[in-house]
Design a protein around this motif. Sequence first.
Motif, PDB file in Angstrom:
ATOM      1  N   ALA A 101      -3.519  16.756   6.808  1.00  0.00           N
ATOM      2  CA  ALA A 101      -4.623  17.413   7.391  1.00  0.00           C
ATOM      3  C   ALA A 101      -5.369  16.312   8.268  1.00  0.00           C
ATOM      4  O   ALA A 101      -6.054  16.757   9.212  1.00  0.00           O
ATOM      5  CB  ALA A 101      -5.816  17.685   6.169  1.00  0.00           C
ATOM      6  N   GLU A 102      -5.406  15.167   7.991  1.00  0.00           N
ATOM      7  CA  GLU A 102      -6.126  14.148   8.917  1.00  0.00           C
ATOM      8  C   GLU A 102      -5.432  13.905  10.271  1.00  0.00           C
ATOM      9  O   GLU A 102      -6.005  13.910  11.297  1.00  0.00           O
ATOM     10  CB  GLU A 102      -6.044  12.725   8.219  1.00  0.00           C
ATOM     11  CG  GLU A 102      -7.029  12.484   7.050  1.00  0.00           C
ATOM     12  CD  GLU A 102      -7.151  11.102   6.800  1.00  0.00           C
ATOM     13  OE1 GLU A 102      -6.217  10.210   6.963  1.00  0.00           O
ATOM     14  OE2 GLU A 102      -8.108  10.535   5.915  1.00  0.00           O
ATOM     15  N   HIS A 103      -4.123  14.259  10.117  1.00  0.00           N
ATOM     16  CA  HIS A 103      -3.450  14.111  11.484  1.00  0.00           C
ATOM     17  C   HIS A 103      -3.783  15.189  12.363  1.00  0.00           C
ATOM     18  O   HIS A 103      -3.797  15.211  13.340  1.00  0.00           O
ATOM     19  CB  HIS A 103      -1.961  14.242  11.184  1.00  0.00           C
ATOM     20  CG  HIS A 103      -1.218  14.457  12.414  1.00  0.00           C
ATOM     21  ND1 HIS A 103      -0.643  13.460  13.053  1.00  0.00           N
ATOM     22  CD2 HIS A 103      -0.436  15.381  12.906  1.00  0.00           C
ATOM     23  CE1 HIS A 103       0.178  13.840  14.227  1.00  0.00           C
ATOM     24  NE2 HIS A 103       0.204  15.111  14.044  1.00  0.00           N
ATOM     25  N   PHE A 104      -3.878  16.518  11.777  1.00  0.00           N
ATOM     26  CA  PHE A 104      -4.080  17.736  12.586  1.00  0.00           C
ATOM     27  C   PHE A 104      -5.550  17.813  13.105  1.00  0.00           C
ATOM     28  O   PHE A 104      -5.926  17.884  14.108  1.00  0.00           O
ATOM     29  CB  PHE A 104      -3.536  19.004  11.789  1.00  0.00           C
ATOM     30  CG  PHE A 104      -2.126  19.200  12.042  1.00  0.00           C
ATOM     31  CD1 PHE A 104      -1.589  19.902  12.996  1.00  0.00           C
ATOM     32  CD2 PHE A 104      -1.335  18.971  11.044  1.00  0.00           C
ATOM     33  CE1 PHE A 104      -0.288  20.136  13.179  1.00  0.00           C
ATOM     34  CE2 PHE A 104       0.201  19.328  10.915  1.00  0.00           C
ATOM     35  CZ  PHE A 104       0.324  19.862  12.224  1.00  0.00           C
ATOM     36  N   GLU A 105      -6.262  17.453  11.955  1.00  0.00           N
ATOM     37  CA  GLU A 105      -7.697  17.411  12.473  1.00  0.00           C
ATOM     38  C   GLU A 105      -8.068  16.243  13.570  1.00  0.00           C
ATOM     39  O   GLU A 105      -9.032  16.579  14.373  1.00  0.00           O
ATOM     40  CB  GLU A 105      -8.545  17.082  11.076  1.00  0.00           C
ATOM     41  CG  GLU A 105     -10.176  17.119  11.584  1.00  0.00           C
ATOM     42  CD  GLU A 105     -10.802  17.277  10.075  1.00  0.00           C
ATOM     43  OE1 GLU A 105     -12.097  16.651  10.153  1.00  0.00           O
ATOM     44  OE2 GLU A 105     -10.224  17.590   9.107  1.00  0.00           O
TER      45      GLU A 105
END
Length: 413
Positions: A101-105
């Motif tokens: 989630a952190e990567h895409f956000e």
Amino acid sequence: MGAEESRAGNYGLMGANSVNRNMNKQIQRARPWSLLHQCSVDQWKAGHAEAAGFQETIMSCSGVVFKDCSVTFCTSRQGIINIKSGPIFSFRRKSKFTKMAEHFEYNHIPAHLSSIQNFHVKSVLCYKGNTVILHLVRNLMTQFGIIDLHQNKFLGIFGHQTVEFVNEALRGEISPDGAMVMIKIPSLKTGNNAFVFQLYDLDTKQLVSEISPPYNHSIFAFDPKSCSSRLAMTSFKEGHDNSLCLVRAASWDILAINSRVDDLRTSLHPNLKDLKYSLEGNILFAVMVTSGCHCREKRTRRFQPIDVSIYIFDGENAQTLHCIQYHRYACGVHSCPINYMPTFSYCGSRMAIVLNDMETSTDHIQIYKLPIYGNLQNRCRIRILQQFSPEIIERLPLPARLINYLRFQPEYV
């Protein structure tokens, strides 16, 4: 060298060139479902996978599903690593969101959506090619976002819900032509924990159709041979909790049904983990695993293997064709699914699985021959893909439509 010699492990000493020659020789004479090759995971990564015609070299992942990986998106296989969080991520937010989630956000969500409109990524719901569907949350309400990885562009939001769903409650798949997405979500209209299937148009981002299946654990898969008009669904007919149906999308008409998927059980829940088609769509695979948690228990170091059964069906009439069973030291509840799910070769005529002997926890890769169905055109495609790598296919002096066919892309893309 035949399949029985492969089972004895003689392939372990073979180099990549020998694997390639032997595979091409065996593929002509071996019967469907024959064991073609066996090797260790290290040998698979060192060249056996490529020599046997497989793109995926990562067959195991230590990620925890819904924490590090999603059901359809593996952080190891897709090469997503935990980014170094700067001031943009507070300690509170970092504890709530996964590395995926952190990567895409951080890399794909526009800053004004994340910081001003308070959109947060919860997980990857599904992806196909360069299109990724994200599970987004804003003000404790679930929505879905579309990303084009090729253009690195955020394409918009759809499917606004009035509550926030947990990742475990959602399931999605993009249609073969990339025009539609089917999403399974908890129903908000009833209080009996029911689910609803929603079919969305990704261009207009509008809801096309929806239906509530009779069983909460019903799952689905798009037929690669159709645009977005046909799906396979489990437990879709009332009174048939151990069934596989071929269904026309939007109208939800049942075209064919197999009322007995698993001979050992009356219900597919909770053992059924996934439903997927072969690359060309002529074969269906239902993956069943031992129910319950089988994680390593820290105090006793006890590690129970799971039993994996792959039931195989005809993609045209849903009739049972075969079953392959094996053991895997993984957990069907918490492990990343690539630890026990099959993968397919470039040509679509071979299936690889990772498994363990009961006597040892050492991982092994086995390759099986799949039956070849369809017309002469499909058979020619298989032979061409067995001789040329995907990189060479892209450079062949052929019409774009034929190149797309060789890449198992629908002719309308």
